[in-house]
Design a protein around this motif. Sequence first.
Motif, PDB file in Angstrom:
ATOM      1  N   LYS A 138      78.890  16.398 -22.135  1.00 44.42           N
ATOM      2  CA  LYS A 138      78.457  17.946 -22.007  1.00 44.42           C
ATOM      3  C   LYS A 138      79.002  18.334 -20.520  1.00 44.42           C
ATOM      4  O   LYS A 138      79.630  19.621 -20.449  1.00 44.42           O
ATOM      5  CB  LYS A 138      77.019  18.073 -22.041  1.00 44.42           C
ATOM      6  CG  LYS A 138      76.612  19.569 -21.823  1.00 44.42           C
ATOM      7  CD  LYS A 138      75.039  19.520 -21.959  1.00 44.42           C
ATOM      8  CE  LYS A 138      74.626  20.937 -21.886  1.00 44.42           C
ATOM      9  NZ  LYS A 138      75.231  21.719 -20.692  1.00 44.42           N
ATOM     10  N   ASP A 191      84.572  26.177 -25.025  1.00 43.74           N
ATOM     11  CA  ASP A 191      83.626  26.868 -25.775  1.00 43.74           C
ATOM     12  C   ASP A 191      83.375  26.637 -27.297  1.00 43.74           C
ATOM     13  O   ASP A 191      82.527  26.764 -28.048  1.00 43.74           O
ATOM     14  CB  ASP A 191      83.549  28.202 -25.636  1.00 43.74           C
ATOM     15  CG  ASP A 191      84.638  28.913 -25.761  1.00 43.74           C
ATOM     16  OD1 ASP A 191      85.555  28.324 -26.430  1.00 43.74           O
ATOM     17  OD2 ASP A 191      84.956  30.191 -25.624  1.00 43.74           O
ATOM     18  N   THR A 192      84.545  25.955 -27.768  1.00 44.65           N
ATOM     19  CA  THR A 192      84.593  25.674 -29.189  1.00 44.65           C
ATOM     20  C   THR A 192      85.093  24.143 -29.176  1.00 44.65           C
ATOM     21  O   THR A 192      85.992  23.631 -28.622  1.00 44.65           O
ATOM     22  CB  THR A 192      85.705  26.539 -29.583  1.00 44.65           C
ATOM     23  OG1 THR A 192      85.394  27.761 -29.378  1.00 44.65           O
ATOM     24  CG2 THR A 192      85.932  26.367 -31.245  1.00 44.65           C
ATOM     25  N   ILE A 193      84.435  23.433 -30.109  1.00 44.70           N
ATOM     26  CA  ILE A 193      84.712  21.894 -30.624  1.00 44.70           C
ATOM     27  C   ILE A 193      85.005  22.066 -32.061  1.00 44.70           C
ATOM     28  O   ILE A 193      84.316  22.386 -32.967  1.00 44.70           O
ATOM     29  CB  ILE A 193      83.343  21.115 -30.380  1.00 44.70           C
ATOM     30  CG1 ILE A 193      82.795  21.198 -28.893  1.00 44.70           C
ATOM     31  CG2 ILE A 193      83.630  19.750 -30.693  1.00 44.70           C
ATOM     32  CD1 ILE A 193      81.357  20.595 -28.624  1.00 44.70           C
ATOM     33  N   ALA A 204      75.635  20.051 -30.177  1.00 45.54           N
ATOM     34  CA  ALA A 204      76.779  20.975 -29.777  1.00 45.54           C
ATOM     35  C   ALA A 204      76.068  22.208 -29.796  1.00 45.54           C
ATOM     36  O   ALA A 204      76.191  23.076 -29.166  1.00 45.54           O
ATOM     37  CB  ALA A 204      78.017  20.621 -30.517  1.00 45.54           C
ATOM     38  N   TYR A 231      77.711  25.479 -28.061  1.00 46.07           N
ATOM     39  CA  TYR A 231      79.109  25.445 -28.690  1.00 46.07           C
ATOM     40  C   TYR A 231      79.130  26.224 -30.115  1.00 46.07           C
ATOM     41  O   TYR A 231      78.450  26.102 -30.757  1.00 46.07           O
ATOM     42  CB  TYR A 231      79.635  24.070 -28.448  1.00 46.07           C
ATOM     43  CG  TYR A 231      79.634  23.419 -27.367  1.00 46.07           C
ATOM     44  CD1 TYR A 231      80.623  23.706 -26.321  1.00 46.07           C
ATOM     45  CD2 TYR A 231      78.493  22.616 -26.773  1.00 46.07           C
ATOM     46  CE1 TYR A 231      80.549  23.283 -25.042  1.00 46.07           C
ATOM     47  CE2 TYR A 231      78.650  22.021 -25.645  1.00 46.07           C
ATOM     48  CZ  TYR A 231      79.479  22.255 -24.579  1.00 46.07           C
ATOM     49  OH  TYR A 231      79.502  21.778 -23.416  1.00 46.07           O
TER      50      TYR A 231
END
Length: 179
Positions: free
Chosen positions: A93, A102-104, A122, A127
Amino acid sequence: MNNIVLLVVDVQSALINEHPYNEEKIIENIRELISTARDNKKEVLYVRHDDGKGTELEHGTDGWQIYSKIAPNENEFIFEKKYNSAFYKTGLKEYLGRKEIDTIILVGLQTEYCIDATCKSAFDYGYKIIIPEDTNTTFDNEYLTGKKLYEFYNYKIWNKRFAEVISVEEVKRLLTMPT
Protein backbone atom coordinates in the motif's frame (compact mmCIF):
# COMPACT_ATOMS: atom_id res chain seq x y z
CA MET A 1 -7.42 6.01 -14.61
CA ASN A 2 -4.24 7.95 -13.99
CA ASN A 3 -1.73 5.39 -12.86
CA ILE A 4 -2.15 1.68 -13.40
CA VAL A 5 -0.16 -1.33 -12.23
CA LEU A 6 -0.30 -5.06 -13.03
CA LEU A 7 -0.24 -7.03 -9.77
CA VAL A 8 0.72 -10.70 -10.16
CA VAL A 9 -0.14 -12.59 -6.97
CA ASP A 10 1.21 -16.00 -5.92
CA VAL A 11 1.87 -17.53 -9.32
CA GLN A 12 4.41 -19.84 -7.73
CA SER A 13 5.91 -23.10 -8.92
CA ALA A 14 4.41 -25.34 -6.22
CA LEU A 15 0.90 -24.13 -7.01
CA ILE A 16 1.23 -24.35 -10.80
CA ASN A 17 2.81 -27.80 -10.50
CA GLU A 18 -0.42 -28.96 -8.82
CA HIS A 19 -2.31 -28.05 -12.03
CA PRO A 20 -5.06 -25.64 -11.03
CA TYR A 21 -8.19 -25.15 -13.13
CA ASN A 22 -7.52 -23.86 -16.66
CA GLU A 23 -3.82 -23.42 -15.89
CA GLU A 24 -2.48 -23.20 -19.45
CA LYS A 25 -4.90 -20.46 -20.51
CA ILE A 26 -4.35 -18.59 -17.23
CA ILE A 27 -0.55 -18.62 -17.62
CA GLU A 28 -0.73 -17.59 -21.28
CA ASN A 29 -3.09 -14.69 -20.50
CA ILE A 30 -0.90 -13.50 -17.63
CA ARG A 31 2.16 -13.71 -19.89
CA GLU A 32 0.40 -11.58 -22.53
CA LEU A 33 -0.57 -8.96 -19.96
CA ILE A 34 2.95 -8.83 -18.51
CA SER A 35 4.37 -8.39 -22.01
CA THR A 36 1.85 -5.67 -22.88
CA ALA A 37 2.50 -3.85 -19.60
CA ARG A 38 6.26 -3.96 -20.05
CA ASP A 39 6.03 -2.85 -23.71
CA ASN A 40 3.95 0.15 -22.61
CA LYS A 41 6.08 1.15 -19.62
CA LYS A 42 3.45 0.08 -17.08
CA GLU A 43 4.78 -1.37 -13.87
CA VAL A 44 4.47 -5.09 -13.14
CA LEU A 45 4.58 -5.99 -9.45
CA TYR A 46 4.78 -9.49 -8.03
CA VAL A 47 3.60 -10.92 -4.74
CA ARG A 48 4.99 -14.17 -3.37
CA HIS A 49 3.51 -16.20 -0.51
CA ASP A 50 5.58 -17.86 2.22
CA ASP A 51 3.49 -20.48 4.01
CA GLY A 52 6.19 -21.31 6.56
CA LYS A 53 8.76 -23.96 7.31
CA GLY A 54 7.99 -27.43 5.99
CA THR A 55 5.34 -26.32 3.49
CA GLU A 56 5.39 -26.42 -0.29
CA LEU A 57 5.61 -22.61 -0.23
CA GLU A 58 8.47 -22.40 2.27
CA HIS A 59 10.70 -19.38 1.71
CA GLY A 60 13.69 -20.26 -0.47
CA THR A 61 12.37 -23.59 -1.80
CA ASP A 62 11.81 -24.38 -5.48
CA GLY A 63 8.04 -24.39 -4.92
CA TRP A 64 8.17 -20.89 -3.42
CA GLN A 65 9.76 -19.43 -6.56
CA ILE A 66 7.64 -17.44 -8.98
CA TYR A 67 6.67 -19.68 -11.88
CA SER A 68 9.39 -19.44 -14.53
CA LYS A 69 7.09 -18.66 -17.49
CA ILE A 70 5.99 -15.38 -15.88
CA ALA A 71 9.09 -14.57 -13.82
CA PRO A 72 9.92 -10.95 -13.01
CA ASN A 73 12.68 -8.99 -14.69
CA GLU A 74 15.58 -7.87 -12.51
CA ASN A 75 14.11 -4.39 -12.05
CA GLU A 76 10.62 -5.56 -11.02
CA PHE A 77 9.60 -5.65 -7.37
CA ILE A 78 8.49 -8.72 -5.45
CA PHE A 79 6.47 -8.21 -2.28
CA GLU A 80 6.73 -11.07 0.19
CA LYS A 81 3.66 -12.05 2.19
CA LYS A 82 2.57 -14.52 4.85
CA TYR A 83 -1.16 -13.75 4.82
CA ASN A 84 -3.92 -13.93 2.21
CA SER A 85 -4.01 -10.22 1.39
CA ALA A 86 -1.13 -8.81 -0.63
CA PHE A 87 -1.59 -5.62 1.41
CA TYR A 88 -1.27 -7.03 4.93
CA LYS A 89 2.20 -6.34 6.40
CA THR A 90 3.92 -6.17 2.99
CA GLY A 91 4.50 -2.48 2.27
CA LEU A 92 2.48 -2.73 -0.94
CA LYS A 93 0.00 0.00 0.00
CA GLU A 94 2.78 2.43 0.88
CA TYR A 95 4.62 1.63 -2.35
CA LEU A 96 1.50 2.19 -4.46
CA GLY A 97 0.88 5.45 -2.60
CA ARG A 98 4.37 6.75 -3.40
CA LYS A 99 3.79 5.89 -7.07
CA GLU A 100 0.32 7.49 -7.02
CA ILE A 101 -1.25 4.30 -8.35
CA ASP A 102 -5.04 4.42 -8.46
CA THR A 103 -5.85 1.32 -10.57
CA ILE A 104 -4.78 -2.28 -10.02
CA ILE A 105 -5.03 -5.03 -12.61
CA LEU A 106 -5.17 -8.13 -10.41
CA VAL A 107 -4.14 -11.62 -11.58
CA GLY A 108 -2.92 -14.83 -9.96
CA LEU A 109 -3.72 -17.56 -7.47
CA GLN A 110 -5.81 -18.68 -5.61
CA THR A 111 -9.16 -17.24 -6.56
CA GLU A 112 -10.99 -17.79 -3.27
CA TYR A 113 -8.05 -17.06 -0.99
CA CYS A 114 -5.35 -14.55 -1.88
CA ILE A 115 -7.00 -13.01 -4.94
CA ASP A 116 -10.27 -12.50 -3.05
CA ALA A 117 -8.53 -11.03 0.01
CA THR A 118 -6.33 -8.77 -2.12
CA CYS A 119 -9.27 -7.61 -4.23
CA LYS A 120 -11.33 -6.67 -1.19
CA SER A 121 -8.41 -5.00 0.60
CA ALA A 122 -7.63 -2.96 -2.51
CA PHE A 123 -11.29 -1.97 -2.74
CA ASP A 124 -11.30 -0.91 0.92
CA TYR A 125 -8.26 1.28 0.23
CA GLY A 126 -10.06 3.01 -2.63
CA TYR A 127 -8.29 1.49 -5.62
CA LYS A 128 -10.08 0.74 -8.84
CA ILE A 129 -9.63 -3.00 -9.41
CA ILE A 130 -9.69 -4.65 -12.80
CA ILE A 131 -9.73 -8.43 -13.01
CA PRO A 132 -9.07 -9.75 -16.50
CA GLU A 133 -11.05 -12.84 -17.39
CA ASP A 134 -9.15 -16.13 -17.25
CA THR A 135 -6.21 -14.71 -15.27
CA ASN A 136 -6.95 -16.16 -11.83
CA THR A 137 -7.44 -19.76 -10.85
CA THR A 138 -7.73 -22.27 -8.05
CA PHE A 139 -8.22 -25.95 -7.32
CA ASP A 140 -11.17 -28.26 -6.83
CA ASN A 141 -12.12 -28.70 -3.18
CA GLU A 142 -14.63 -30.86 -1.32
CA TYR A 143 -17.43 -28.37 -2.06
CA LEU A 144 -16.81 -26.89 -5.52
CA THR A 145 -14.70 -27.41 -8.60
CA GLY A 146 -12.00 -24.91 -9.48
CA LYS A 147 -14.16 -23.86 -12.43
CA LYS A 148 -17.20 -23.18 -10.21
CA LEU A 149 -15.06 -21.24 -7.72
CA TYR A 150 -13.58 -19.18 -10.55
CA GLU A 151 -17.03 -18.40 -12.00
CA PHE A 152 -18.61 -17.68 -8.61
CA TYR A 153 -15.97 -15.19 -7.46
CA ASN A 154 -15.36 -13.51 -10.81
CA TYR A 155 -18.97 -13.09 -11.89
CA LYS A 156 -21.05 -13.23 -8.70
CA ILE A 157 -18.83 -11.76 -5.96
CA TRP A 158 -16.34 -9.35 -7.58
CA ASN A 159 -17.80 -8.03 -10.83
CA LYS A 160 -19.59 -4.70 -10.44
CA ARG A 161 -19.16 -4.87 -6.66
CA PHE A 162 -15.47 -4.85 -5.83
CA ALA A 163 -13.98 -4.87 -9.33
CA GLU A 164 -14.58 -4.82 -13.04
CA VAL A 165 -14.14 -8.24 -14.61
CA ILE A 166 -13.36 -7.64 -18.27
CA SER A 167 -11.71 -9.44 -21.17
CA VAL A 168 -7.94 -9.73 -21.54
CA GLU A 169 -8.23 -7.82 -24.82
CA GLU A 170 -9.93 -4.89 -23.06
CA VAL A 171 -7.23 -4.88 -20.39
CA LYS A 172 -4.49 -4.90 -23.04
CA ARG A 173 -6.11 -1.82 -24.57
CA LEU A 174 -6.07 -0.13 -21.14
CA LEU A 175 -2.38 -0.93 -20.77
CA THR A 176 -1.58 0.73 -24.09
CA MET A 177 -3.24 4.02 -23.11
CA PRO A 178 -0.87 6.82 -22.09
CA THR A 179 -0.86 7.73 -18.39
